[in-house]
Design an enzyme around this catalytic site. Structure first.
Site, PDB file in Angstrom:
ATOM      1  N   TRP A 155       0.843  -1.191   0.000  1.00 15.49           N
ATOM      2  CA  TRP A 155       0.000   0.000   0.000  1.00 15.49           C
ATOM      3  C   TRP A 155       0.878   1.241   0.000  1.00 15.49           C
ATOM      4  CZ3 TRP A 155      -4.323  -1.627  -1.538  1.00 15.49           C
ATOM      5  CH2 TRP A 155      -4.904  -2.799  -1.045  1.00 15.49           C
ATOM      6  N   LYS A 156       0.382   2.257  -0.653  1.00 19.55           N
ATOM      7  CA  LYS A 156       1.068   3.550  -0.589  1.00 19.55           C
ATOM      8  C   LYS A 156       0.363   4.364   0.485  1.00 19.55           C
ATOM      9  CE  LYS A 156       2.462   7.422  -3.599  1.00 19.55           C
ATOM     10  NZ  LYS A 156       3.025   8.046  -2.436  1.00 19.55           N
TER      11      LYS A 156
END
Lengths: 352, 593
Positions: free
Chosen positions: B273-274
């Protein structure tokens, strides 16, 4: 009589009701007095123009002989009576032919200084301070950050750089009327003897200065073909003077590894120079700096100071601190040429 | 001081990066120690003067000038150091009853001597160090043999009470360029278009080595860097990287474009995930004497640990973590707005520590103990990271999980619904995915082909503020309408910003005041009510702009019109050079639209 009865700011410019004349009008009027040849002060299309012989000649060069229906040359220092008003043109030290206009009526004397400077200029007559009741001044550099160094020191900076980079062309932006020729004269005074090259837009006025007897040494126009291929090398180590707008043009990039210089009072402020991509700022101005604005105001002894354009608030504030009445006039339309605006584009450049 | 002033002056006017590099390298090559070392320290932000601050400069100029004229001048020039340098009254001028300079009793107009004039800043510097202020034209002002080491020593050692007089005496002795350079040194922000990285690159060129080699030894060094120069010039050994907790330049990603997926093999990538936080590097090490050093760095290498004692205390294992700074409450990542309340604080109160508990979600391990892991592949670093975090066993640190996927289609689904793809309650803080090649080493900069960012569909783009306009009504005195741009390749081949939109909401009143202050301090030019704001790769303000859609437009220079743009975040932490490019927007244009 109140000063505002003798001269009053109008949308067309400063108006003198008892003589029915305008000074440096920005719109066509019947009768105009013109202080100097910069395009924001000297416009075409008036009915009659009274100005110095040099200013009339410059207007004719820029706008054609038909720039006005009738014209009359004012001799420096000589009084001309217009209606009931005495008018006199006195040198302003700004550019060749530049003059202050002294307006006198019923014992009240107002000096319209136009644009002026106090520093020595080998190409024009020096500013003459005239005692007056009201002094009308510009304030292009009317902030205490503007203190121009001596022009010969700035010229030395240019010549030092030319010695330092003999393989590069020095492209110097300078306003085509006045600044360019003053710079040439300064360069000559510093002992530089090589030809100075010019952009085509500077040619006509430079030729006029020469005809007027101002020694500028050998001036050569850069011919369009010369900048191509084999011609380019010839400009290594040379000085080329062009209008300010040309220093960022493709025109200047055709020279070998150019050093971009700009001769202007605006170069005092780093952000200004950087915006224009100027590597070598030369603080050479044809306007009075902060100290000279103050000194001049004190010298002419006027109790009232009207400020036409530039940093009017700051100068008016200073007037207040020394007991003088300073009034910004907020005249619109000035500063379209020369140093009054940093991004000015002289009229003739459009066609050059 | 003269040579240093000359260098700063030339750098300020040199637009080309290579030109700047050449100037700095030439200066470092021809200037002796310790002068050059202090100059390098000034350019890399390595000089801090406890008792010499901008406030003192303001006080000094206030004693000497009319406040109205100073305010007008400062507003005009837009830079404190330059305004003061220009306005500083000449020491030898006759005392004048009026403010600001020589009265009639002083020099006569038109007859001024060269004595009171600034010297030529372009005359070449004398070889061999700080010749006592020597420039050819003027001799009046620059009479004191003031050297850069003298100045640095004076600024470091003088007490609060003697400092004002000391600085004033220097300002009296220097010319305009010298004053400007001195004030830049004191205020700490040179703003001459030279980043620390650029200065180090120039230093590295003295030894013909890569800038990263200098970075590696950098944090063990102190001004005036004598050992560094000896090493670069071949007369000394490589300095020991004695700093046990150095900064390591970060690895950055490219924005993914639609066509990329056809060329990339899903089997060769991991996805994470960013996170919508702040990229940081947390580094801990032990000195030979057994004492421990823990530092927290921003993505550009700035130390920010002072504001995060909760994190630095918790990092009890030696190593270098790359991760996202977040605020966590009850095990849930909080919004970026919440995080912002912990940022940019010089001091943190116990209340703040309790209300905004800081957290690092780690995604890479660059070093473990003395072991540099950066050359190892991602998968191996990831394993070591997991083990490291296990040993660390702190609630302040956790692992940024991988997103399981077998094909790009599966990843697309996960990205569309992070909550059910593993992010759970933290899904609100997800701003997309990161794709990392399984075999990627950790390389400084933005190497091609290894890491990609795939932002969520909210249409966010990082833009650089270019112009600000005064607002109306209650905002009438504030610069509240912002024109921003993204990077593109200009006609000359160099990158330039092109305006892509204008927004005037999306920020709080407090943020508006901060932006307004920024605009006023960084004004390049004024066009009536509009100000042009500094916008170069190294200096400027980045906005994360949110918008609803894009259309082609012939009315805009960029060829793109944004629908409903608003400021979604102010990225005080992001260098403008890292803002988005026009290609990122063009990729979002409807096909054939």
């Amino acid at each position: 009589m109140k000063p505002s009865d003798l001269l009053t700011p109008t949308p067309a410019g400063l108006y003198c009701p008892p003589a029915d004349i305008y000074i440096d009008p920005v719109r066509p009027v019947a009768r105009a007095l013109i202080t100097h040849g910069h395009s924001d002060h000297a416009r075409a299309g008036h009915g009659a123009v009274l100005a110095t012989r040099e200013t009339l000649a410059i207007m004719a060069l820029r706008y054609g002989e038909a720039f006005t229906s009738s014209q009359q040359a004012a001799a420096p220092g000589e009084t001309v009576r217009i209606g009931a008003v005495d008018v006199r043109f006195v040198p302003a030290g700004h550019v060749l032919g530049s003059a202050q206009v002294v307006v006198e009526h019923k014992g009240l004397r107002i000096v319209v200084s136009g644009d002026y400077k106090r520093e020595r200029d080998p190409t024009c007559a020096p500013f003459e301070p005239i005692t007056c009741d009201v002094f009308i001044t510009e304030a292009t550099f009317g902030l205490p950050v503007f203190r121009h160094p001596p022009a010969h020191a700035e010229t030395a900076k240019l010549l030092d750089s030319v010695r330092l980079f003999p393989e590069r062309t020095h492209i110097v932006g300078a306003y085509s009327l006045g600044k360019a020729q003053r710079l040439m004269a300064l360069i000559r005074e510093a002992g530089y003897e090589r030809p100075i090259y010019i952009h085509g837009a500077v040619e006509k006025i430079t030729e006029f200065y020469r005809v007027e007897g101002i020694p500028l040494g050998e001036i050569r126009k850069v011919e369009p073909g010369e900048r191509k291929a084999e011609g380019r090398k010839a400009f290594a180590g040379e000085i080329v003077i062009c209008p300010p707008s040309a220093i960022q043009d493709l025109w200047s990039r055709r020279f070998p590894d150019p050093v971009t210089a700009f001769a202007s009072g605006w170069m005092r402020v780093r952000a200004r120079a950087r915006q224009k991509g100027v590597e070598l700022p030369l603080i050479i101005s044809d306007h009075a700096d902060w100290d000279d604005l103050q000194a001049t105001i004190r010298e002419v002894g006027a109790g009232e100071i009207w400020i036409t354009h530039g940093e009017a608030e700051a100068l008016a504030h200073w007037c207040g601190t020394v007991g003088l009445k300073g009034t910004p006039l907020h005249l619109v339309g000035y500063g379209d040429e020369g140093e009054a605006e940093p991004d000015a584009k002289p009229a003739e450049e459009a066609s050059a | 001081m003269n040579r240093f002033a000359w260098l700063l002056d030339r750098l300020a006017y040199e637009p080309r990066r290579n030109g700047k590099l050449a100037l700095i390298a030439d200066y470092l090559r021809t200037t002796p120690d310790p002068d050059r070392g202090y100059a390098l320290a000034a350019m890399t932000g390595g000089l801090v003067f406890q008792n010499a601050k901008p406030g003192l400069i303001r006080a000094l100029i206030a004693e000497r000038t009319d406040p109205v004229l100073f305010a007008l001048s400062y507003d005009y020039v837009g830079d404190l150091s330059e305004t003061v340098a220009l306005m500083w009254p000449a020491a030898n001028a006759n005392p004048s009853p009026s403010w600001g300079g020589a009265g009639v009793g002083g020099e006569r107009p038109g007859e001024r001597s060269s004595g009171g004039a600034p010297p030529t800043s372009l005359s070449s510097p004398q070889g061999g160090g700080e010749a006592p202020l020597s420039v050819s034209v003027a001799s009046g002002h620059n009479r004191a043999p003031l050297t850069l080491p003298d100045v640095v020593a004076g600024l470091q050692k003088s007490g609060k009470t003697e400092m004002p007089r000391l600085i004033a005496s220097w300002l009296d002795a220097l010319d305009e360029t010298g004053r400007w350079a001195l004030l830049k040194l004191i205020t700490g922000s040179l703003r001459i278009g030279v980043s620390a990285r650029l200065a180090k690159t120039a230093a590295a060129s003295l030894g013909g080595i890569a800038p990263d080699e200098v970075e590696q030894v950098w944090h063990g060094l102190e001004p005036p860097y004598t050992a560094l120069f000896a090493w670069l010039e071949g007369s000394g050994a490589r300095p020991e990287a004695t700093d046990p907790a150095p900064f390591r330049p970060v690895m950055l990603s490219h924005a993914i474009e639609d066509g990329d997926f056809d060329k990339l093999d899903a089997g060769e990538f991991a996805a994470e995930w960013k996170w919508d936080g702040i990229r940081v590097q947390a580094v801990a090490g032990t000195r030979p004497d057994g004492s421990r050093v823990v530092r927290l760095y921003s993505r550009t290498g700035e130390e920010i640990g002072g504001a995060f004692p909760d994190l630095t205390e918790a990092l009890t294992q030696d190593g270098a973590l790359d991760g996202e700074l977040l605020v966590m409450r009850d095990g849930v990542v909080q919004s970026f707005n919440t995080l912002q309340q912990r940022l940019n604080r010089k001091q943190v109160t116990p209340k703040m520590l309790a209300e905004f508990p800081a957290h690092i979600r780690a995604y890479d391990l660059l070093a473990e103990g003395d072991d540099d892991l950066r050359a190892h592949p991602y998968t191996e670093r990831r394993d070591r990271l997991e083990a490291f975090l296990g040993r660390l066993d702190s609630a302040r640190f956790d692992l940024s999980p991988c997103i399981p996927f077998a094909s790009w289609e599966e990843l697309t689904e996960a990205r569309a619904d992070p909550a059910s793809a593993g992010a759970g309650a933290d899904a609100e803080a997800v701003e997309g995915c990161m794709l990392k090649r399984l075999d990627s080493p950790y390389l400084p900069g933005r190497p091609k082909g290894y890491w990609y960012k795939w932002k969520r569909d909210a249409r966010l783009v990082d833009c650089v503020l270019m112009y600000a306009q005064r607002g109306h009504g209650k905002r009438s005195s504030f610069y509240s309408d912002y024109t921003f741009g993204v990077w593109r390749v200009g006609e000359e081949g160099a990158d330039e910003l092109v305006p892509v939109g204008k927004a005037y909401f999306g920020f709080t009143d407090e943020e508006l005041i901060e932006i307004d202050r920024y605009v006023r301090k960084n004004t390049l030019n004024r066009f009536g009510p509009v100000r042009e704001v500094t916008h170069t790769a190294s200096s400027g303000l980045v906005f994360e702009v949110a918008f609803e859609g894009l259309q082609r437009s012939t009315r805009h220079k960029s060829g793109i019109a944004m629908r409903f743009p608003r400021i979604s975040r102010i990225r005080w932490d992001k260098p403008p050079g890292e803002a988005d490019r026009i290609e990122a927007l063009e990729a979002l244009l409807p096909a054939g639209g």
